[in-house]
Scaffold this motif. Structure first.
Motif, PDB file in Angstrom:
ATOM      1  N   SER A 198       0.822  -1.206   0.000  1.00 35.96           N
ATOM      2  CA  SER A 198       0.000   0.000   0.000  1.00 35.96           C
ATOM      3  C   SER A 198       0.859   1.261   0.000  1.00 35.96           C
ATOM      4  O   SER A 198       0.482   2.278  -0.583  1.00 35.96           O
ATOM      5  CB  SER A 198      -0.937  -0.002   1.211  1.00 35.96           C
ATOM      6  OG  SER A 198      -1.868  -1.061   1.120  1.00 35.96           O
ATOM      7  N   VAL A 199       2.016   1.192   0.649  1.00 39.12           N
ATOM      8  CA  VAL A 199       2.936   2.337   0.672  1.00 39.12           C
ATOM      9  C   VAL A 199       3.423   2.634  -0.748  1.00 39.12           C
ATOM     10  O   VAL A 199       3.461   3.802  -1.180  1.00 39.12           O
ATOM     11  CB  VAL A 199       4.129   2.066   1.605  1.00 39.12           C
ATOM     12  CG1 VAL A 199       5.171   3.177   1.487  1.00 39.12           C
ATOM     13  CG2 VAL A 199       3.648   1.929   3.048  1.00 39.12           C
ATOM     14  N   HIS A 200       3.798   1.586  -1.511  1.00 37.41           N
ATOM     15  CA  HIS A 200       4.219   1.776  -2.894  1.00 37.41           C
ATOM     16  C   HIS A 200       3.090   2.401  -3.720  1.00 37.41           C
ATOM     17  O   HIS A 200       3.319   3.302  -4.537  1.00 37.41           O
ATOM     18  CB  HIS A 200       4.604   0.429  -3.518  1.00 37.41           C
ATOM     19  CG  HIS A 200       6.062   0.142  -3.499  1.00 37.41           C
ATOM     20  ND1 HIS A 200       6.658  -0.640  -2.548  1.00 37.41           N
ATOM     21  CD2 HIS A 200       7.042   0.537  -4.335  1.00 37.41           C
ATOM     22  CE1 HIS A 200       7.955  -0.711  -2.786  1.00 37.41           C
ATOM     23  NE2 HIS A 200       8.216  -0.009  -3.868  1.00 37.41           N
ATOM     24  N   VAL A 201       1.880   1.894  -3.530  1.00 40.31           N
ATOM     25  CA  VAL A 201       0.737   2.401  -4.302  1.00 40.31           C
ATOM     26  C   VAL A 201       0.511   3.872  -3.999  1.00 40.31           C
ATOM     27  O   VAL A 201       0.297   4.686  -4.914  1.00 40.31           O
ATOM     28  CB  VAL A 201      -0.526   1.569  -4.003  1.00 40.31           C
ATOM     29  CG1 VAL A 201      -1.760   2.246  -4.599  1.00 40.31           C
ATOM     30  CG2 VAL A 201      -0.385   0.163  -4.550  1.00 40.31           C
ATOM     31  N   SER A 202       0.547   4.250  -2.723  1.00 37.09           N
ATOM     32  CA  SER A 202       0.348   5.648  -2.344  1.00 37.09           C
ATOM     33  C   SER A 202       1.387   6.540  -3.012  1.00 37.09           C
ATOM     34  O   SER A 202       1.059   7.615  -3.538  1.00 37.09           O
ATOM     35  CB  SER A 202       0.432   5.783  -0.816  1.00 37.09           C
ATOM     36  OG  SER A 202       0.281   7.136  -0.436  1.00 37.09           O
TER      37      SER A 202
END
Length: 249
Positions: A198-202
């Motif tokens: 999710s951090v990468h996506v954000s």
């Protein structure tokens, strides 16, 4: 009004989307078999892997994921998304049991087609059988693309490619390109579909917004620069085999 409200009330009207591979005459023969409609809330498990299935589903509105659990406590991996105007699990017709869960990601509406009357129809209509087979082959083509994308692309290109595909398939469902699309997916859903955290996506969503390509905000996907988004995502739509390209098959 949602995408296929007209069809929901009048089965003689063919929805837009992948089902448009069928001619109007073929749809007129298939539609009377879609006799039951169902509604699912977000997160509902429509079918679990290993369940015996005697019917298949046509998605009318919303988004559905095919999902493979990674373990008892781990998140699932999305191996496919289905969009309005697509059959969700037509391959259940010959297989009867699937190797993945089918999950409603949003409020969804589906039409059900029982396998027994479908078999009777296809036994007498070879061309109809070929068209439905074509749609399962398109699903396989999209799955191969997902394998390539999630194994060979870096995070920014991966998410841009995913959003480009989302845009293309939703545009097919609407029957036209739009600059603003409903987007109810969470960042965790995008992560599950792209094999990222999710951090990468954000981070990648922020980069795409800063590049002026697109923005995900307020439940919408806003397309600011479609060509730029495609360039970042290395997106070539041929693998989607959109209905208008059918003559080239």
């Amino acid at each position: 009004m949602t995408i296929n409200d007209t069809f929901y009330n009048d089965m003689s009207v063919k929805p837009s989307g992948m089902v448009d591979h069928l001619s109007d005459a073929q749809w007129a023969r298939l539609a009377p078999l879609l006799t039951q409609h169902k509604h699912f809330t977000p997160g509902a498990v429509i079918s679990r892997r290993g369940d015996f299935l005697d019917h298949s589903l046509l998605l009318l509105d919303g988004l559905i994921a095919r999902s493979v659990p990674r373990g008892q406590r781990a998140r699932s991996t999305f191996v496919a998304l289905q969009f309005p105007g697509e059959f969700v699990d037509l391959h259940a017709f010959p297989l009867k049991k699937l190797d993945h869960d089918v999950i409603s990601l949003t409020d969804t509406r589906v039409a059900m087609i029982a396998h027994d009357p479908l078999r009777e129809l296809l036994n007498g209509d070879v061309e109809m059988a070929r068209k439905l087979w074509l749609m399962t082959l398109v699903d396989a083509s999209i799955h191969r693309h997902w394998v390539m994308r999630n194994s060979a692309m870096r995070a920014l290109a991966r998410v841009a490619n995913f959003l480009s595909e989302f845009d293309a398939r939703m545009s097919a469902a609407y029957g036209m390109e739009r600059q603003s699309l409903p987007f109810s997916l969470r960042q965790t859903d995008i992560a599950d579909a792209t094999g990222l955290t999710s951090v990468h996506v954000s981070r990648t969503l922020r980069e795409l917004r800063e590049h002026g390509c697109c923005a995900v905000t307020g439940g919408k996907l806003l397309i600011h620069d479609r060509a730029g988004l495609h360039k970042v995502g290395q997106f070539e739509p041929a693998y989607l085999y959109m209905p208008q390209s059918e003559a080239a098959l």
